[in-house]
Design an enzyme around this catalytic site. Structure first.
Site, short mmCIF file in Angstrom:
data_model
loop_
_atom_site.label_atom_id
_atom_site.label_comp_id
_atom_site.label_asym_id
_atom_site.label_seq_id
_atom_site.Cartn_x
_atom_site.Cartn_y
_atom_site.Cartn_z
N ASP A 236 0.85 -1.20 0.00
CA ASP A 236 0.00 0.00 0.00
C ASP A 236 0.89 1.25 0.00
O ASP A 236 1.85 1.32 0.77
CB ASP A 236 -0.86 0.08 1.29
CG ASP A 236 -1.83 -1.09 1.39
OD1 ASP A 236 -2.05 -1.77 0.38
OD2 ASP A 236 -2.36 -1.30 2.51
N ILE A 237 0.53 2.21 -0.82
CA ILE A 237 1.29 3.46 -0.84
C ILE A 237 1.19 4.15 0.52
O ILE A 237 2.14 4.70 1.05
CB ILE A 237 0.73 4.40 -1.94
CG1 ILE A 237 1.10 3.83 -3.31
CG2 ILE A 237 1.28 5.83 -1.79
CD1 ILE A 237 0.55 4.62 -4.47
N GLN B 44 4.93 -15.74 -0.82
CA GLN B 44 6.31 -15.46 -1.23
C GLN B 44 6.44 -14.02 -1.73
O GLN B 44 7.38 -13.30 -1.40
CB GLN B 44 6.74 -16.39 -2.38
CG GLN B 44 6.87 -17.85 -2.01
CD GLN B 44 7.19 -18.68 -3.25
OE1 GLN B 44 7.92 -18.23 -4.14
NE2 GLN B 44 6.66 -19.88 -3.32
N LYS C 155 8.81 -25.28 2.17
CA LYS C 155 8.85 -24.43 0.98
C LYS C 155 8.78 -22.94 1.37
O LYS C 155 9.56 -22.12 0.87
CB LYS C 155 7.68 -24.81 0.07
CG LYS C 155 7.73 -24.15 -1.29
CD LYS C 155 6.68 -24.75 -2.20
CE LYS C 155 6.65 -24.03 -3.51
NZ LYS C 155 5.50 -24.50 -4.32
N CYS D 296 -26.39 3.20 26.25
CA CYS D 296 -26.23 4.60 25.82
C CYS D 296 -27.50 5.10 25.13
O CYS D 296 -28.45 5.46 25.80
CB CYS D 296 -24.97 4.76 24.97
SG CYS D 296 -24.43 6.48 24.89
N GLU E 231 -32.09 14.63 19.33
CA GLU E 231 -31.62 14.08 18.05
C GLU E 231 -32.77 13.83 17.08
O GLU E 231 -32.58 13.75 15.88
CB GLU E 231 -30.85 12.77 18.28
CG GLU E 231 -29.46 12.99 18.82
CD GLU E 231 -28.64 11.71 18.85
OE1 GLU E 231 -27.65 11.62 18.11
OE2 GLU E 231 -28.98 10.80 19.63
N HIS F 291 -21.12 2.61 27.95
CA HIS F 291 -20.99 1.45 27.05
C HIS F 291 -20.32 0.31 27.80
O HIS F 291 -19.12 0.08 27.63
CB HIS F 291 -20.17 1.84 25.81
CG HIS F 291 -20.92 2.70 24.86
ND1 HIS F 291 -21.86 2.19 23.99
CD2 HIS F 291 -20.90 4.03 24.66
CE1 HIS F 291 -22.38 3.19 23.28
NE2 HIS F 291 -21.81 4.32 23.66
N GLU G 6 -20.36 -2.71 27.32
CA GLU G 6 -19.81 -3.75 26.42
C GLU G 6 -18.31 -3.55 26.19
O GLU G 6 -17.59 -4.49 25.90
CB GLU G 6 -20.58 -3.76 25.09
CG GLU G 6 -20.38 -2.55 24.16
CD GLU G 6 -21.31 -1.37 24.45
OE1 GLU G 6 -21.87 -1.33 25.57
OE2 GLU G 6 -21.48 -0.51 23.56
N1 GLN Z 1 -26.49 9.72 20.05
C1 GLN Z 1 -26.57 9.62 21.48
C2 GLN Z 1 -25.74 10.68 22.15
O1 GLN Z 1 -24.89 11.28 21.54
C3 GLN Z 1 -26.14 8.24 21.94
C4 GLN Z 1 -24.71 7.95 21.70
C5 GLN Z 1 -24.34 6.51 21.84
O2 GLN Z 1 -25.21 5.64 21.83
N2 GLN Z 1 -23.07 6.23 21.95
O3 GLN Z 1 -25.90 10.92 23.30
#
Ligand code: GLN
Length: 537
Positions: free
Chosen positions: A152-153, A197, A229, A388, A411, A513, A515
């Site tokens: 890759d360049i 190779q 090989k 979240c 949002e 989060h 997770e």
């Molecule tokens: N969009 C939402 C916020 O900014 C949730 C963000 C998210 O789930 N990480 O608060």
């Protein structure tokens, strides 16, 4: 040669043949087996993009954005590193070309180059080396994964920088691993080594000779016969060539490396003093991952992007490892948030699952579907975990069910008078700008007597964040009437961090989060709790 305890040893993991062959997992697995020998490890992903960090990348194409404790928005490989190393990493673990370029240009503007022509070699390459050495400082071993593939360049300046680093530090302190792929040609019934190779030759032409070859292949037939090989053509010793066939679980890879005794080769080659490895807890993870259990729990993930597992990688890993912990299989069912309100098939899919997860997300697309799913779980007493955005949608669902029909999030409708979810004070007008969210680890205090407190088993917790919105405080005194409570807040009480339903077996959501903190050897309690709630039903 005597071991100099202060000198960090560098291991560079470079790709060849094609992308997506598991360089990240290989780098993480090398870290895993070296850490098991008592060595301190840092690990870093270099990405050749001109972005400064991963924060503004599209998760559909690039995969999930991982966040470190100090708030760096990174490539998802850093998540693999944290899971395989069981360490909390930092900003230093993620390096994109844009960050290095920005530094060089800022230094030039600040007059630090004193009249010199600023060039890729030696200035950019020196800056790259500084970022690498800085990240490696104080560790026994620093592993650097080079994104992209040789040829890759884009990554040429990076490869030049590590070539120079090897020259400067010497053979005893630097080691190069190349990950190649062996295609299997069904018609002739053999593995072909030519692409590998050529990849090695490509690396040699840049002045870097691999010390170790990791050869990825199909699981059957075994590719063992090609080792002599490959060794002959690449100049890599036979004992330093490791075959990694496709495995049913990526957690197998450290054990495959261990079987190949590659850590012995590495520690010998880098004169590292180490002890016998303890791989027992890792072996348990692999055993659990490979077990077929009697019972299967189905989890509906209400998602906007339903075509790329990588977009929600940590959520899926957290669900899987929590299920193994409870000795059940997990069936993850994608539910398309965007179609959910109008598509009966999608609704039927959601109604058939044992539990519902609403993961994180940005933008308005699919939000009404997520609110609908949260409301469905709330009123039908289906176990629910909100992550979240999943908390924000749960609060809106509860408010609407209780009668505040116009309840919404900024949002969805910026001008609504009923924004129960709104921008945090310091986040207004920052939308779409890089590195400006509430990012990284934040403490939270859990109220006594709540489900949250019971699940975590402690009062003070720390979780990782990435968001701009929050629960609008003006509505908090209405929560009880909506059937929910704020069971966790920031220590000053200002921010709602965890909510739960008052009369529900398991309806819990967090502004963080969790997770991202789930580890294969220690699945996160909120995910384990979700599986348990299904089993207790
Ligand atoms: N969009 C939402 C916020 O900014 C949730 C963000 C998210 O789930 N990480 O608060």
């Amino acid at each position: 040669m005597a071991v100099n305890a202060k000198q960090t040893k560098y291991i560079f993991v470079i790709g060849g043949v094609l992308s997506g062959v598991g360089k990240g997992i290989t780098a993480a697995s090398i870290g895993n087996i070296l850490k098991a020998r008592g060595l301190s490890i840092n690990i870093q992903k270099y990405d050749p993009y001109l972005n400064v960090d991963a924060g503004l990348l599209n998760p559909r194409e690039h995969g999930e954005i991982f966040v470190t404790k100090d708030g760096a928005e990174t490539d998802l490989d850093v998540g693999h590193y944290e899971r395989f190393l069981d360490e909390d990493l930092t900003q230093s673990s993620s390096l994109m070309s844009g960050r290095v370029l920005l530094k060089v240009i800022q230094d030039e503007r600040a007059g630090k180059y004193q009249g010199e022509d600023v060039q890729i070699i030696p200035h950019l390459t020196a800056a790259i080396q500084d970022f690498i050495s800085e990240a490696g400082k104080g560790f026994d071993v620093h592993i650097v994964e080079v994104g992209g593939t040789v040829g890759d360049i884009e990554s040429l300046s990076f490869l030049e920088a590590i070539r120079e680093m090897n020259l400067r530090l010497g053979r005893d302190d630097c080691l190069f691993v190349q990950v190649v792929y062996l295609p299997y040609l069904g018609t002739s019934g053999e593995y072909k080594t030519k692409p590998a190779q050529n990849a090695v030759r490509g690396l040699l032409s840049l002045g870097i000779a691999p010390d170790i070859l990791i050869a990825r292949s199909e699981s059957k037939p075994p590719a063992r016969a090609v080792i002599p090989k490959l060794s002959l053509f690449s100049g890599v010793e036979q004992r330093a060539i490791v075959l990694i066939p496709n495995a049913p679980t990526i957690y197998q890879v450290p054990l495959t490396l261990e079987d190949a005794k590659i850590a012995d080769f590495i520690t010998e080659r880098l004169s590292l003093r180490s002890h016998k490895p303890d791989m027992n807890s890792w072996k348990r993870v692999v055993k659990n991952a490979l077990t077929r259990y009697r019972r299967t729990v189905s989890i509906g993930v209400i998602a906007k992007y339903t075509d790329n597992q990588d977009t929600y990688y940590c959520v899926f890993e957290a669900l899987r490892t929590a299920a193994w912990d409870q000795q059940v299989n997990v069936d993850i069912v994608w539910v398309n948030a965007e179609n959910l309100l109008r598509d009966k098939k999608e609704q039927a899919k959601m109604q058939a699952v044992d539990a519902i997860v609403v993961p994180g997300g940005f933008g308005r697309r699919g939000l009404e579907g997520k609110i609908y799913a949260a409301g469905y779980a709330l009123t039908n007493k289906i176990p629910y975990l909100g992550l979240c955005l999943g908390l924000q949608m749960a609060v809106i669902a509860a408010a609407r069910w209780a009668g505040l029909k116009g309840a919404t999030s900024v949002e969805l409708d910026e001008d609504s008078p009923h924004k129960v979810i709104d921008y945090m004070a310091d986040q207004k007008d920052k939308a779409n700008t890089g590195g400006s969210m509430r990012l990284g680890d934040y403490p939270c205090v859990l109220e006594r007597g709540t489900l949250a407190r019971k699940i975590y088993g402690q009062e003070k917790i720390v979780e990782r964040h990435r968001h701009r919105c929050e629960c609008a405080n003006a509505y908090r005194d209405q929560y009880e009437g909506w059937g929910i409570k704020a069971s966790g807040t920031s220590p000053d009480g200002h921010l709602v961090e965890v909510i739960e339903a008052i009369d529900h077996p398991y309806f819990i959501a967090t502004q963080a989060h969790p997770e991202l903190l789930s580890r294969p050897t220690r699945p996160h309690p909120l995910f384990v709790g979700l599986i348990k709630a299904v089993l207790n039903k």
